[in-house]
Design a protein around this motif. Structure first.
Motif, PDB file in Angstrom:
ATOM      1  N   GLU A  23     -10.247   4.151 -10.685  1.00  0.00           N
ATOM      2  CA  GLU A  23     -10.980   3.425  -9.652  1.00  0.00           C
ATOM      3  C   GLU A  23     -10.177   2.224  -9.162  1.00  0.00           C
ATOM      4  O   GLU A  23     -10.081   1.976  -7.961  1.00  0.00           O
ATOM      5  N   LYS A  24      -9.584   1.494 -10.102  1.00  0.00           N
ATOM      6  CA  LYS A  24      -8.755   0.340  -9.723  1.00  0.00           C
ATOM      7  C   LYS A  24      -7.542   0.792  -8.923  1.00  0.00           C
ATOM      8  O   LYS A  24      -7.144   0.149  -7.949  1.00  0.00           O
ATOM      9  N   LEU A  25      -6.969   1.916  -9.313  1.00  0.00           N
ATOM     10  CA  LEU A  25      -5.803   2.444  -8.624  1.00  0.00           C
ATOM     11  C   LEU A  25      -6.133   2.757  -7.167  1.00  0.00           C
ATOM     12  O   LEU A  25      -5.367   2.421  -6.254  1.00  0.00           O
ATOM     13  N   LEU A  26      -7.274   3.376  -6.934  1.00  0.00           N
ATOM     14  CA  LEU A  26      -7.658   3.725  -5.571  1.00  0.00           C
ATOM     15  C   LEU A  26      -7.934   2.480  -4.734  1.00  0.00           C
ATOM     16  O   LEU A  26      -7.516   2.390  -3.578  1.00  0.00           O
ATOM     17  N   LEU A  27      -8.626   1.502  -5.308  1.00  0.00           N
ATOM     18  CA  LEU A  27      -8.925   0.282  -4.577  1.00  0.00           C
ATOM     19  C   LEU A  27      -7.652  -0.506  -4.266  1.00  0.00           C
ATOM     20  O   LEU A  27      -7.492  -1.073  -3.178  1.00  0.00           O
ATOM     21  N   ASP A  28      -6.710  -0.531  -5.231  1.00  0.00           N
ATOM     22  CA  ASP A  28      -5.429  -1.204  -4.989  1.00  0.00           C
ATOM     23  C   ASP A  28      -4.659  -0.498  -3.886  1.00  0.00           C
ATOM     24  O   ASP A  28      -3.998  -1.130  -3.052  1.00  0.00           O
ATOM     25  N   TYR A  29      -4.742   0.844  -3.881  1.00  0.00           N
ATOM     26  CA  TYR A  29      -4.036   1.604  -2.858  1.00  0.00           C
ATOM     27  C   TYR A  29      -4.635   1.328  -1.481  1.00  0.00           C
ATOM     28  O   TYR A  29      -3.920   1.200  -0.495  1.00  0.00           O
ATOM     29  N   TYR A  30      -5.947   1.210  -1.437  1.00  0.00           N
ATOM     30  CA  TYR A  30      -6.615   0.879  -0.179  1.00  0.00           C
ATOM     31  C   TYR A  30      -6.154  -0.487   0.327  1.00  0.00           C
ATOM     32  O   TYR A  30      -5.893  -0.669   1.514  1.00  0.00           O
ATOM     33  N   ASP A  31      -6.046  -1.462  -0.594  1.00  0.00           N
ATOM     34  CA  ASP A  31      -5.566  -2.792  -0.206  1.00  0.00           C
ATOM     35  C   ASP A  31      -4.160  -2.718   0.372  1.00  0.00           C
ATOM     36  O   ASP A  31      -3.829  -3.387   1.347  1.00  0.00           O
ATOM     37  N   THR A  32      -3.320  -1.879  -0.250  1.00  0.00           N
ATOM     38  CA  THR A  32      -1.945  -1.720   0.242  1.00  0.00           C
ATOM     39  C   THR A  32      -1.935  -1.133   1.645  1.00  0.00           C
ATOM     40  O   THR A  32      -1.164  -1.553   2.511  1.00  0.00           O
ATOM     41  N   LEU A  33      -2.797  -0.142   1.883  1.00  0.00           N
ATOM     42  CA  LEU A  33      -2.878   0.471   3.206  1.00  0.00           C
ATOM     43  C   LEU A  33      -3.313  -0.546   4.251  1.00  0.00           C
ATOM     44  O   LEU A  33      -2.829  -0.551   5.384  1.00  0.00           O
ATOM     45  N   GLN A  34      -4.242  -1.426   3.863  1.00  0.00           N
ATOM     46  CA  GLN A  34      -4.706  -2.440   4.786  1.00  0.00           C
ATOM     47  C   GLN A  34      -3.574  -3.409   5.159  1.00  0.00           C
ATOM     48  O   GLN A  34      -3.420  -3.812   6.311  1.00  0.00           O
TER      49      GLN A  34
END
Length: 389
Positions: A23-34
């Motif tokens: 879950e943390k990995l996905l949220l961190d990845y979303y932040d990177t995309l932003q």
């Protein structure tokens, strides 16, 4: 992140099956995309409002459907918002990629460099050293029976696995000193071994396992260097011991992972099921682990903490998973699997990354989890990877 793994991660996230690390990995990845959001180009991707509206309409409709039966609409809405944002980014990226392929547009310089330096992933490679000193290269052999020794037949299967079959009752074997075999994987290698007692061992890259040709003594004892995942056959009358650098692990029958590379700061043992006793031979201290716990042994201490076991054994299941992991630790794992040397031109001690990629991908794909952050530049010269902060 590898697209197939990312989509699988999104599905697990939406169905509440993702671990805390995932879950943390996905949220961190979303932040990177932003932070690295693609600039919309209407000529390449079509009308922005139209594309976004179509995607969001589908997602919002799914939200309404699920919220009608959900007791936690706020959490569900957050989950779908994150997933929709990631999916939107992937859709926009896919449109751009399709356009470039169809129109023969040139790749950027970084992509050209990666294409010229394709470094393939590792595979099923190992060397078996028999008790008489003779060596067998496992990756070059056809399948079938390799040898017989001490009443045990050793067979290599087509999917890269050694199987030991006891040909007679070990209690009737000739008395005397135990005979030991050693299996070693090189950098860029992995292998699975089925031991004479039915226990299964998966060896990671740059690892070795020394074990008897049959377990005729009171204790089933093996010696490990590097990393391995164990599924130990249960035998309450005969404990199974794994001896490695500065520690001993004792079990009766269970599943666990040990990472004991010489260049790592600590020896880590992670329990998936059952129970294990971990002993620090230097400190003469021991700990009992429960499922989901990991022990860290250094020269000065032994510490136990809860971990996501899926993250720890990702290598055994065919992928890398890094959750807020420091750069040097990540590159150590990549160097073992891709058989590369890593050089740093500056201080990278404070750099941490997250990402997920299949171990079947080439090195360039694995490095994308680092490159996409913009924190470092990466240069490849032969099998040498240079990291420039």
């Amino acid at each position: 992140m590898d697209k197939e793994l990312l989509l699988n991660l999104i599905n697990k996230y939406l169905s509440n099956q993702a671990t805390a690390g995932e879950e943390k990995l996905l949220l961190d990845y979303y932040d990177t995309l932003q932070k690295n959001e693609l600039k919309w180009d209407e000529f390449l991707m079509g009308d922005e409002d139209t594309v976004k509206t179509e995607l969001y309409d589908k997602v919002l409709q799914e939200i309404k459907t699920r919220e009608s039966v959900s007791k936690k609409p706020v959490i569900l809405r957050m989950r779908w918002f994150v997933a929709a944002s990631v999916a939107l980014f992937l859709a926009a990226s896919a449109i751009l990629v399709v356009y470039l392929k169809r129109n023969g547009a040139p790749s950027n310089n970084n992509q050209q460099v990666a294409a010229k330096h394709i470094i393939a992933p590792g595979g099923n490679k190992a060397t078996l050293t028999l008790s008489n000193g003779s060596k067998i290269t496992l990756d070059d052999l056809a399948t079938g029976q390799l040898t017989k020794q001490s009443g045990v037949t050793i067979t290599k299967t087509g999917n890269g696995k050694l199987v030991y079959t006891i040909a007679n009752d070990s209690s009737k074997s000739p008395q005397g000193a135990l005979q030991y075999n050693t299996i070693e994987t090189p950098k860029g290698g992995q292998y699975q071994v089925n031991l004479p007692d039915g226990s299964k061992v998966w060896l990671n890259a740059a690892s070795s396992l020394r074990y008897p040709t049959n377990f005729s003594g009171a204790v089933r004892r093996v010696e490990l260097t590097g990393e391995a995942y164990f599924e130990v056959a249960k035998n309450p009358a005969k404990p199974f011991k794994v001896v490695s650098n500065a520690q001993e692990v004792e079990v009766l029958g269970t599943h666990f992972n040990i990472s004991t590379y010489p260049d790592d700061a600590s020896v880590k043992t992670t329990l998936l099921e059952g129970s294990v006793k971990v002993l620090s031979t230097k400190l003469n201290q021991s700990k009992l682990l429960k499922p989901g716990e990991q022990s860290n042994i250094t020269d000065n201490s032994i510490h136990v903490q809860a971990v996501d076991t899926d993250d720890v054994v990702a290598w055994k299941n065919g992928y890398f998973m890094f959750v807020d992991e420091d750069l040097k630790s990540i590159m150590s794992k990549l160097s073992r699997w891709y058989n590369i040397d890593v050089e740093y031109t500056g201080n990278v001690d404070n750099l941490r990354f997250g990402g997920m990629v299949s171990r079947s991908k080439d090195l360039a794909q694995a490095l994308k989890i680092i490159e996409q952050t913009g924190s470092v530049k990466i240069k490849i010269e032969g099998r040498r990877v240079i990291i420039m902060p």
